[in-house]
Design an enzyme around this catalytic site. Structure first.
Site, PDB file in Angstrom:
ATOM      1  N   SER A   1      20.410  40.951 -18.310  1.00 13.23           N
ATOM      2  CA  SER A   1      20.740  39.527 -18.514  1.00 13.23           C
ATOM      3  C   SER A   1      21.141  39.202 -19.956  1.00 13.23           C
ATOM      4  CB  SER A   1      19.564  38.644 -18.080  1.00 13.23           C
ATOM      5  OG  SER A   1      19.252  38.868 -16.727  1.00 13.23           O
TER       6      SER A   1
ATOM      7  N   ARG B   1      17.475  43.726 -14.387  1.00  9.51           N
ATOM      8  CA  ARG B   1      18.731  43.505 -15.109  1.00  9.51           C
ATOM      9  C   ARG B   1      18.423  43.253 -16.574  1.00  9.51           C
ATOM     10  NH1 ARG B   1      19.313  40.015 -10.746  1.00  9.51           N
ATOM     11  NH2 ARG B   1      18.490  38.234 -11.912  1.00  9.51           N
TER      12      ARG B   1
ATOM     13  N   ASP C   1      10.203  36.635 -17.313  1.00 10.06           N
ATOM     14  CA  ASP C   1      10.836  36.028 -16.139  1.00 10.06           C
ATOM     15  C   ASP C   1       9.797  35.643 -15.073  1.00 10.06           C
ATOM     16  OD1 ASP C   1      12.925  35.128 -14.641  1.00 10.06           O
ATOM     17  OD2 ASP C   1      13.699  37.096 -14.098  1.00 10.06           O
TER      18      ASP C   1
ATOM     19  N   HIS D   1       6.790  27.054 -16.845  1.00  4.04           N
ATOM     20  CA  HIS D   1       7.154  27.310 -18.247  1.00  4.04           C
ATOM     21  C   HIS D   1       5.951  27.053 -19.159  1.00  4.04           C
ATOM     22  CE1 HIS D   1      11.152  27.887 -16.951  1.00  4.04           C
ATOM     23  NE2 HIS D   1      11.484  26.626 -16.801  1.00  4.04           N
TER      24      HIS D   1
ATOM     25  N   ASN E   1       8.728  32.331 -14.250  1.00  8.88           N
ATOM     26  CA  ASN E   1       7.921  31.129 -14.480  1.00  8.88           C
ATOM     27  C   ASN E   1       8.189  30.067 -13.413  1.00  8.88           C
ATOM     28  OD1 ASN E   1       6.758  31.879 -17.247  1.00  8.88           O
ATOM     29  ND2 ASN E   1       8.951  32.244 -17.490  1.00  8.88           N
ATOM     30  N   GLY E   2       9.483  29.877 -13.091  1.00  3.53           N
ATOM     31  CA  GLY E   2       9.861  28.928 -12.045  1.00  3.53           C
ATOM     32  C   GLY E   2       9.324  29.372 -10.691  1.00  3.53           C
TER      33      GLY E   2
ATOM     34  N   SER F   1      17.954  31.681 -23.372  1.00  2.00           N
ATOM     35  CA  SER F   1      19.222  32.394 -23.499  1.00  2.00           C
ATOM     36  C   SER F   1      20.372  31.402 -23.654  1.00  2.00           C
ATOM     37  CB  SER F   1      19.464  33.268 -22.271  1.00  2.00           C
ATOM     38  OG  SER F   1      19.922  32.472 -21.196  1.00  2.00           O
ATOM     39  N   THR F   2      21.516  31.918 -24.093  1.00  5.37           N
ATOM     40  CA  THR F   2      22.712  31.059 -24.226  1.00  5.37           C
ATOM     41  C   THR F   2      23.146  30.533 -22.850  1.00  5.37           C
ATOM     42  OG1 THR F   2      24.009  33.108 -24.204  1.00  5.37           O
ATOM     43  CG2 THR F   2      23.638  32.099 -26.339  1.00  5.37           C
TER      44      THR F   2
ATOM     45  N   GLU G   1      12.866  52.626 -23.674  1.00  5.01           N
ATOM     46  CA  GLU G   1      12.283  52.816 -22.345  1.00  5.01           C
ATOM     47  C   GLU G   1      12.196  51.450 -21.676  1.00  5.01           C
ATOM     48  OE1 GLU G   1      11.340  55.588 -20.790  1.00  5.01           O
ATOM     49  OE2 GLU G   1      11.891  56.892 -22.462  1.00  5.01           O
TER      50      GLU G   1
ATOM     51  N   ARG H   1      10.371  43.745 -18.413  1.00  7.57           N
ATOM     52  CA  ARG H   1      10.864  42.556 -17.704  1.00  7.57           C
ATOM     53  C   ARG H   1       9.945  42.278 -16.525  1.00  7.57           C
ATOM     54  NH1 ARG H   1      16.809  40.180 -16.378  1.00  7.57           N
ATOM     55  NH2 ARG H   1      16.042  38.305 -15.355  1.00  7.57           N
TER      56      ARG H   1
ATOM     57  N   LEU I   1       1.941  41.520 -37.418  1.00  6.39           N
ATOM     58  CA  LEU I   1       2.939  41.487 -36.344  1.00  6.39           C
ATOM     59  C   LEU I   1       4.098  40.541 -36.664  1.00  6.39           C
ATOM     60  CD1 LEU I   1       3.535  42.140 -33.196  1.00  6.39           C
ATOM     61  CD2 LEU I   1       2.527  39.902 -32.807  1.00  6.39           C
TER      62      LEU I   1
END
Ligand code: V07
Length: 252
Positions: A208, A206, A32, A49, A34-35, A77-78, A219, A200, A143
């Site tokens: 989200s 949150r 989260d 972005h 980027n904007g 995300s949707t 964790e 996050r 990975l």
């Protein structure tokens, strides 16, 4: 003020020692800010972005070098379809750009690319880029780089429910077979372990609609740093903190 400066210096100098026997197997990240990063610099949101995409490359390499087995990244995300059309169009070009410039290196680093989310409704050029990466890395054993793309957890759980009902009605499974293990098998993460650590960025605290079922015992680690400013050192600190917390899964 003096205190602040000396504290900062101390923070910069202190080398964190993480243990290599208890590296979290699965790390999930909500990338989260980027904007916000772009706005602070007077740049358009999409510049944030794009910068964020560059950070993904660095974090993938570092995560792989630490021996993390699965890295799940919330890319789209949707709910993100509600953003302005031009921003969505730009975002949908990022998988292609990322892979054009980075797929050879991913292959060389033995990384396997997977996608979690409803791919079918993405633009055809996005699907093609992603499918090529999945195909070309499918036998890699390092990975697992799992991108959540057009992903939403409530949608995932709802789809799992309808699939379970369908299979009960078809007689492939019995009603008494429904338990937590079975539900897990119907989720998009059926072949992956649950995340050990959720990160996050950008100060929001949150979930989200991200991996609601899978994060039950994980964790959580939050930072005010915006995703484009996220460095290897931040991931190291998150792992350090993870290793110094006691996970009990409800026990004592
Ligand atoms: C996106 C860059 C990271 C910050 C968060 C939003 C913007 C990498 C991908 C990607 C996805 C699938 C794939 C390869 C790369 C990506 C979107 C946005 C939509 F196979 N970064 N990134 N996809 N951002």
């Amino acid at each position: 003020m003096l205190d602040r400066i000396s504290f900062w210096k101390k923070e910069e100098k202190t080398e964190l020692n993480i243990r290599h026997d208890t590296i979290p197997a699965h790390v999930a990240i909500i990338m989260d800010g980027n904007g916000r990063w772009a706005k602070r610099r007077g740049l358009p949101r999409v510049a944030g972005h794009h910068e964020g995409m560059k950070v993904v490359k660095k974090v993938v390499k570092y995560a792989n070098s630490l021996g993390i087995k699965v890295l799940t990244l919330y890319a789209f995300s949707t709910e993100n379809w509600k953003r302005p059309r031009e921003e969505v169009d730009f975002l949908m070009r990022l998988p292609g750009e990322f892979l054009n410039s980075f797929l050879p290196e991913l292959i060389e680093q033995n990384v396997r690319v997977t996608i979690m989310g409803h791919k079918e409704v993405l633009p055809i050029h996005t699907i093609q880029a992603v499918d090529e990466a999945i195909e070309k890395t499918k036998n890699n054993t390092g990975l697992i780089l799992n991108f959540a793309l057009n992903y939403g957890s409530r949608n995932e759980i709802t789809t799992a429910l309808t699939d379970i009902i369908r299979d009960i009605e078809a007689g492939t499974i019995g009603r008494d077979a429904v338990n937590e293990d079975l539900v897990s098998q119907y989720l998009m993460t059926s072949s992956l372990p649950d995340p050990d650590l959720l990160i996050r960025t950008s100060g929001e605290v949150r979930l989200s609609n991200f991996m609601l079922w899978q994060l039950a015992y994980s964790e959580f680690w939050f930072t005010d740093v915006n995703w484009p400013d996220f460095k290897d050192e931040h991931l190291k600190k998150a792992i350090y903190d993870y290793q110094n917390r006691g996970r009990r899964y409800g026990g004592v």
